[in-house]
Enzyme design. Sequence first.
Site, PDB file in Angstrom:
ATOM      1  N   LYS A 167       0.841  -1.201   0.000  1.00 10.11           N
ATOM      2  CA  LYS A 167       0.000   0.000   0.000  1.00 10.11           C
ATOM      3  C   LYS A 167       0.877   1.254   0.000  1.00 10.11           C
ATOM      4  O   LYS A 167       1.957   1.259   0.619  1.00 10.11           O
ATOM      5  CB  LYS A 167      -0.911  -0.032   1.241  1.00 10.11           C
ATOM      6  CG  LYS A 167      -1.984   1.042   1.273  1.00 10.11           C
ATOM      7  CD  LYS A 167      -2.931   0.836   2.459  1.00 10.11           C
ATOM      8  CE  LYS A 167      -3.994   1.913   2.547  1.00 10.11           C
ATOM      9  NZ  LYS A 167      -4.953   1.691   3.657  1.00 10.11           N
TER      10      LYS A 167
ATOM     11  N   SER B  50      -9.889   1.914   2.684  1.00 11.12           N
ATOM     12  CA  SER B  50      -8.998   2.634   1.809  1.00 11.12           C
ATOM     13  C   SER B  50      -7.985   1.760   1.059  1.00 11.12           C
ATOM     14  O   SER B  50      -7.410   2.227   0.083  1.00 11.12           O
ATOM     15  CB  SER B  50      -8.219   3.673   2.624  1.00 11.12           C
ATOM     16  OG  SER B  50      -7.395   3.053   3.586  1.00 11.12           O
TER      17      SER B  50
ATOM     18  N   SER C 254     -10.126  -0.524   6.788  1.00  9.98           N
ATOM     19  CA  SER C 254      -9.540  -0.386   5.452  1.00  9.98           C
ATOM     20  C   SER C 254      -8.859  -1.624   4.878  1.00  9.98           C
ATOM     21  O   SER C 254      -8.508  -1.628   3.699  1.00  9.98           O
ATOM     22  CB  SER C 254      -8.529   0.753   5.444  1.00  9.98           C
ATOM     23  OG  SER C 254      -9.205   1.957   5.274  1.00  9.98           O
TER      24      SER C 254
HETATM   25  N1  GLN Z   1     -13.377   4.331   6.225  1.00 11.18           N
HETATM   26  C1  GLN Z   1     -12.719   4.645   7.450  1.00 11.18           C
HETATM   27  C2  GLN Z   1     -12.234   6.067   7.422  1.00 11.18           C
HETATM   28  O1  GLN Z   1     -12.374   6.695   6.410  1.00 11.18           O
HETATM   29  C3  GLN Z   1     -11.588   3.696   7.720  1.00 11.18           C
HETATM   30  C4  GLN Z   1     -10.398   3.967   6.928  1.00 11.18           C
HETATM   31  C5  GLN Z   1      -9.218   3.129   7.319  1.00 11.18           C
HETATM   32  O2  GLN Z   1      -9.359   2.088   7.942  1.00 11.18           O
HETATM   33  N2  GLN Z   1      -8.050   3.623   6.985  1.00 11.18           N
HETATM   34  O3  GLN Z   1     -11.735   6.554   8.380  1.00 11.18           O
END
Ligand code: GLN
Length: 443
Positions: free
Chosen positions: A49, A124, A148
């Site tokens: 990532k 994400s 995410s």
């Molecule tokens: N969707 C969640 C957020 O926007 C989790 C994102 C994540 O786990 N990085 O904070």
Amino acid sequence: MITLKEALSKSHDELKEILADIEQKAKASELNAYVGFESSGDGVPILIKDNIQVNGWSVTSGSKILQGYVAPYDATVITKLKENGLSCFGRSNMDEFAMGSTTESSFYGITKNPYDTSRVPGGSSGGAAAAVAGGIAIAALGSDTGGSIRQPAAYCGCVGMKPTYGRVSRYGLGAYASSLDQIGPITQNVEDAAILYDIIKGHDERDSTSADMPNEKTIIDDNRKLTIAVIDNYISEADNDIKAGYAKAVKALQDAGHTIIHKNMQNTKYDIATYYILATAEAATNLARFDGIRYGFRAESNNVSELYYNTRSEGFGEEVKRRILLGNFVLSSGYYDAYYLKAQKVRHLIRDEFNAIFDEADLILSPVAPSVAPLIGANHDPLEMYKSDMYTIAINLAGLPALSLPVDKNSDGMPVGLQLIAKAFDEQALFDGASSLEKHINY
Ligand code: GLN
């Protein structure tokens, strides 16, 4: 695509061919799962990532503000991959600074779902899940602050695992919300997730929140009989596709000899508010360092205050700016007690509620998201997007390990994923239960 386990038994020459094949397919793919094609060698290639530092590679967290920044060191997870003979290959797309649930907010454009390219892959870590599910990566590392890893894995029909907070070093992970972030594997199956987890876990002096625990190898026992809690009032909020997958998974677990117990949770209605107060407060603090002086992009300006202003205005995207504003608001002196402090207290209540269930159960079975992957562009309202995190964020607030795996497909052929959640540091039970479910479910 060959599995991680299979790849680990291949010779260097065979791996070179596999890597060349992956590179060719990834470059030709329409998924936009990769944002870079760097390679660190000819070991088993793991997709990384774009918020994990790999020495000498660009690392942008999907943001314009980090354009041109090159990582000066390896994250601890990368050091561990290399020490175990694996390599890094490719940068996966992500929501800007890991803020999002769809991989639509990246500076590099939208990633698509391999099951239906008109749909999002989740986020994400959407690029990582799309690549693993789309046959253009063997396995990947993602990060999970509020879902995410698990949610994109569920949307794309692959396996995503978030370790217990403190199990895997965060050294070298671009921080979103430091008290919630964990790096973890996204893989084709449960066994591969355990293999990759074993490689990256362990105490690290460079991360002060890293747990100093025994580091035993995971040996999966999928015949172990477990007590698994279902949270009845939780499931009622999911749509019918998810409910059908849930019922199917409960039956498979019962048929496999596990004991199902029924529980309710009272505090779930506070999960989203608590998370979005704490995560944005930490994010606003973490992102303060991007000012045009030290990292990446620098905007045109005539003096230093204009430099900060212009760089942050032009460098950050809309969702990131929204969260910086919200985070600074909840931390401001007049509102700190009402929001931030209150959220910290509720966080403890949420954790206590999970722990009470784990007095009686080894695992909890839960949806990952209230629906299958939505269409690209469907989530215009940020609050609607935040609501779709309802099943994943509490696990980060409580610091627990959880694993998402595919259990069903809906009538459009879209994957339905569910997660198993374990008590802190009981990844063994998580892998045992997940492996048993994987074996007994007809996906
Ligand atoms: N969707 C969640 C957020 O926007 C989790 C994102 C994540 O786990 N990085 O904070």
